[in-house]
Design an enzyme around this catalytic site. Structure first.
Site, PDB file in Angstrom:
ATOM      1  N   GLU A  95     -12.914 -17.005  31.140  1.00 52.37           N
ATOM      2  CA  GLU A  95     -12.036 -18.045  31.103  1.00 52.37           C
ATOM      3  C   GLU A  95     -11.128 -18.058  29.941  1.00 52.37           C
ATOM      4  OE1 GLU A  95     -11.873 -22.132  28.931  1.00 52.37           O
ATOM      5  OE2 GLU A  95     -14.157 -21.821  29.718  1.00 52.37           O
ATOM      6  N   HIS A  96     -11.599 -17.464  28.699  1.00 56.01           N
ATOM      7  CA  HIS A  96     -10.741 -17.308  27.643  1.00 56.01           C
ATOM      8  C   HIS A  96      -9.547 -16.248  27.722  1.00 56.01           C
ATOM      9  CE1 HIS A  96     -12.242 -19.397  23.894  1.00 56.01           C
ATOM     10  NE2 HIS A  96     -13.004 -19.797  24.754  1.00 56.01           N
ATOM     11  N   GLU A 172     -15.736 -19.919  17.500  1.00 56.93           N
ATOM     12  CA  GLU A 172     -15.931 -21.247  18.337  1.00 56.93           C
ATOM     13  C   GLU A 172     -17.637 -21.456  18.401  1.00 56.93           C
ATOM     14  OE1 GLU A 172     -14.445 -21.472  22.288  1.00 56.93           O
ATOM     15  OE2 GLU A 172     -12.252 -21.368  21.684  1.00 56.93           O
TER      16      GLU A 172
END
Length: 481
Positions: A95-96, A172
């Site tokens: 997704e990143h 993150e």
């Protein structure tokens, strides 16, 4: 005197020019009636959801409305539940990388093309779903479909971008460790579904993120990004026919077949009554979550449990109302300073779920807050009243209509319904299900899921006052004579 009279006359004339003649009360009433739709009219006037299935099995669904913007997205039946201990975090990693460039559009070219449309793109990964969506002007819908198809089918997965995003994800993960609410819910899944894929975090472990390779990510995409597992959804000022035509043009190449017929099948995730305690007396507040096993998405008991959660409600110290809260537990929290906040949740997956509550409290208020919260659960099972159910149903109706606010929420609703239920359930049907709930149903369903069941518990922070598991388990029933 004369000057003051002139000023008064002038100001009165100015007000008359500015405001004009006052409309009559009847005219104001008529205007309000024309401008505001009733709840029933709102349900009836919702556009029909149109669904078309392409030859490769990809479903195309849309709701047309007269809006200048639209949201178009691809929702995929893939997430951390489809991962194992070795590749946990692969979906989050992909997704990143999704918007960092494709084989046809290198990173800078992709970004410039999106910026030229003035579009907003986003994506997310959950335990069972992955989504990529773009909000843009309605006239740009065909271009948006082309961009999404490029992302899904031709993600570049360049080595340089992988190493760059690896560092971003590791940072993150460190930031997420400071969000104690998210940490508590990850612990809750880890203990409730221990030994099963639902125990995995969406983001993966630090060790996995450090060692995942391009081959691992490519294997994840090849395994899960298949047409029958995808929904292309759109909402806003678009034409369903044009959407289908664009989908046929750009998504027809999405593969259908699996290598060696290795179709990913979700294993059953058993629920285990258990606990995880991460005691840290250096933290100022305790975060505690308690849950029992809930139903899957398609189970009709979900509606009744949502009504039950609305009866308990939610609370935060920033809320107004003081002791005059509609929620009994919130009133107790205010009167006795039990907690800083609490919330209920009903997290559903395809075949199971978590139904429970989470609260944040001072170290010396844990026992009292847990006693009151579990007491409210027992009250739901034994003595729920019709007036409470009526209030809760109205709250749910309000939340249901709020889902119509904005094209993005509607688009996500369409896609999640097709993935979770196999069809788009209209709001009129949801309203009928809510209306059918009464106090007896709440008592029966809550007894089925809560009464005398083994809970899963996750606690983080200064939790010395949290009673041992057996004591908390004994509060899951009442000895009645």
């Amino acid at each position: 005197m004369a000057a003051r009279s002139v000023c008064r006359a002038g100001s009165a004339a100015g007000r008359a020019l500015l405001w004009g003649p006052r409309p009559s009360a009847a005219l104001l009433t008529l205007t309000r009636k024309r401008g505001a739709a009733t709840y029933a009219q709102t349900l009836q006037n919702i556009p029909e959801t149109q669904v078309t299935t392409l030859e490769n099995g990809l479903r195309v669904a849309s709701e047309e409305s007269r809006q200048p913007t639209c949201t178009v997205g691809v929702w995929i039946e893939a997430g951390s539940r489809y991962e194992n201990a070795k590749n946990n975090g692969a979906g989050f990693f992909v997704e990143h990388l999704a918007f960092k460039g494709t084989k046809k559009r290198p990173g800078s070219a992709f970004e410039k093309e999106v910026e030229s449309l003035g579009a907003h793109l986003n994506g997310y990964t959950s335990r069972e779903h992955t989504a990529f969506y773009i909000k843009a002007l309605s006239k740009d819908m065909p271009k948006v479909v082309e961009l999404l198809a490029d992302v899904v089918q031709n993600c570049a997965l360049e080595d340089s971008q992988i190493e760059k995003e690896r560092g971003v994800i590791l940072r993150e993960l460190k930031e997420m460790d400071s969000n104690l609410m998210d940490v508590t819910f990850d612990y809750l899944h880890a203990t409730a579904f221990q030994g099963t894929p639902l125990a995995h975090t969406v983001e993966g472990t630090t060790e996995n993120i450090k060692r995942l390779t391009r081959a691992d990510l490519a294997s994840y995409v090849d395994t899960h990004f298949k047409a029958p597992r995808m929904v292309l959804a759109a909402a806003g000022g678009i034409s369903h026919k044009e959407l289908v035509d664009a989908a046929k043009q750009h998504f027809s190449g999405v593969p259908v077949a699996y290598k060696e017929d290795a179709v990913p099948i979700l294993p059953h995730c058993r629920f285990t009554g258990s606990e995880i305690r991460a005691r840290d007396d250096g933290l100022p507040l305790a975060h505690i979550a308690l849950a029992v096993e809930g139903p899957g998405w398609a189970d009709p008991d979900n509606v009744v449990l949502n009504v039950a959660n609305a009866i308990i409600g939610r609370y935060d110290r920033t809320f107004g109302g003081g002791k005059n809260q509609s929620s009994r537990l919130a009133t107790l929290a205010v009167e006795h300073n039990l907690c800083h906040s609490f919330q209920t949740f009903n997290t559903s997956y395809s075949d199971t779920g978590l139904f429970g509550f989470h609260f944040v409290s001072d170290p010396l208020s844990i026992d009292d807050m847990m006693f009151c919260a579990q007491g409210e659960w027992m009250r739901l099972c034994t003595s729920t009243t019709e007036s409470e159910v009526t209030r809760a149903k109205n709250y749910l109706r309000n939340a249901m209509v709020a889902q119509l606010d904005g094209t993005t929420r509607v688009c996500e609703n369409i896609a999640s319904h097709l993935l979770n239920y196999g069809r788009r359930i209209p709001l009129e049907e949801w309203d009928a299900r809510i209306s059918a709930v009464d106090a007896r149903m709440v008592r029966d369903v809550c007894s089925k899921y809560i009464y005398d069941k083994c809970p899963a518990i996750a606690a983080v922070g200064p939790i010395e006052q949290l009673l041992d598991y057996n004591r908390l388990r004994s509060a899951m029933y009442w000895i009645r004579l």
